[in-house]
Design a protein around this motif. Structure first.
Motif, PDB file in Angstrom:
ATOM      1  N   ARG A   1       0.816  -1.202   0.000  1.00  0.00           N
ATOM      2  CA  ARG A   1       0.000   0.000   0.000  1.00  0.00           C
ATOM      3  C   ARG A   1       0.854   1.258   0.000  1.00  0.00           C
ATOM      4  O   ARG A   1       0.529   2.241  -0.637  1.00  0.00           O
ATOM      5  CB  ARG A   1      -0.975  -0.028   1.173  1.00  0.00           C
ATOM      6  N   ALA A   2       1.982   1.233   0.708  1.00  0.00           N
ATOM      7  CA  ALA A   2       2.899   2.377   0.706  1.00  0.00           C
ATOM      8  C   ALA A   2       3.422   2.635  -0.709  1.00  0.00           C
ATOM      9  O   ALA A   2       3.473   3.797  -1.156  1.00  0.00           O
ATOM     10  CB  ALA A   2       4.057   2.135   1.675  1.00  0.00           C
ATOM     11  N   MET A   3       3.798   1.577  -1.386  1.00  0.00           N
ATOM     12  CA  MET A   3       4.292   1.736  -2.767  1.00  0.00           C
ATOM     13  C   MET A   3       3.186   2.275  -3.664  1.00  0.00           C
ATOM     14  O   MET A   3       3.423   3.171  -4.472  1.00  0.00           O
ATOM     15  CB  MET A   3       4.814   0.398  -3.295  1.00  0.00           C
ATOM     16  N   ALA A   4       1.973   1.756  -3.518  1.00  0.00           N
ATOM     17  CA  ALA A   4       0.851   2.218  -4.344  1.00  0.00           C
ATOM     18  C   ALA A   4       0.510   3.687  -4.065  1.00  0.00           C
ATOM     19  O   ALA A   4       0.048   4.395  -4.963  1.00  0.00           O
ATOM     20  CB  ALA A   4      -0.385   1.344  -4.095  1.00  0.00           C
ATOM     21  N   LEU A   5       0.754   4.143  -2.836  1.00  0.00           N
ATOM     22  CA  LEU A   5       0.486   5.535  -2.472  1.00  0.00           C
ATOM     23  C   LEU A   5       1.637   6.473  -2.840  1.00  0.00           C
ATOM     24  O   LEU A   5       1.555   7.674  -2.638  1.00  0.00           O
ATOM     25  CB  LEU A   5       0.193   5.638  -0.967  1.00  0.00           C
ATOM     26  N   GLY A   6       2.717   5.913  -3.385  1.00  0.00           N
ATOM     27  CA  GLY A   6       3.823   6.727  -3.851  1.00  0.00           C
ATOM     28  C   GLY A   6       4.915   7.032  -2.836  1.00  0.00           C
ATOM     29  O   GLY A   6       5.747   7.900  -3.055  1.00  0.00           O
ATOM     30  N   TYR A   7       4.924   6.283  -1.728  1.00  0.00           N
ATOM     31  CA  TYR A   7       5.971   6.501  -0.742  1.00  0.00           C
ATOM     32  C   TYR A   7       7.255   5.850  -1.233  1.00  0.00           C
ATOM     33  O   TYR A   7       7.222   4.849  -1.914  1.00  0.00           O
ATOM     34  CB  TYR A   7       5.579   5.950   0.630  1.00  0.00           C
ATOM     35  N   LEU A   8       8.373   6.427  -0.851  1.00  0.00           N
ATOM     36  CA  LEU A   8       9.686   5.930  -1.309  1.00  0.00           C
ATOM     37  C   LEU A   8      10.194   4.828  -0.426  1.00  0.00           C
ATOM     38  O   LEU A   8       9.884   4.680   0.677  1.00  0.00           O
ATOM     39  CB  LEU A   8      10.692   7.086  -1.309  1.00  0.00           C
TER      40      LEU A   8
END
Length: 127
Positions: A120-127
């Motif tokens: 979910r972090a990756m999908a939300l654009g977090y590095l």
């Protein structure tokens, strides 16, 4: 969905779902987590302090529940949250409220929660 350890694979599986942190099942888990922390670390928590509150999801956040699905039942056994950080760098988030019930531990559920929060972090654009 993630498979559990070999001993319980035939009996149950774990499913990670997106959820509202204000859902009754989530609130029950969070209350159980708070009670466990108070018992485990009494010297760090003021006895008269109110339990932690749960806020609604904010943009850039995620909340997940782990459900243990057996042949005839479904039990919510864990949760985890991803919250955006307020300080720079702007596209940074932290894992919060990660918890697995005592009876469901040592079955790979925490690992499944962390994998789901990472996705979910990756999908939300977090590095």
């Amino acid at each position: 969905m993630h498979a559990l350890g070999a001993a319980s694979r035939d009996a149950a599986r774990v499913e990670i779902i997106d959820a509202d942190p204000l859902d009754p099942a989530a609130l029950d888990l969070l209350a159980e987590a708070a009670a466990e922390l108070r018992g485990r670390y009494p010297e760090l928590i003021v006895p008269a302090a109110p339990p932690p509150t749960t806020a609604p999801l904010v943009p850039g956040a995620a909340f997940v529940l782990a459900r243990l699905i057996g042949p005839a039942s479904i039990h919510v056994v864990g949760c985890g949250a991803l919250r955006p950080m307020q300080a720079p760098p702007e596209r940074c988030a932290e894992v919060r409220r990660s918890f697995v019930t005592r009876t469901a531990r040592r079955q790979g559920i925490a690992r499944a929660l962390m994998h789901a929060l990472h996705a979910r972090a990756m999908a939300l654009g977090y590095l």
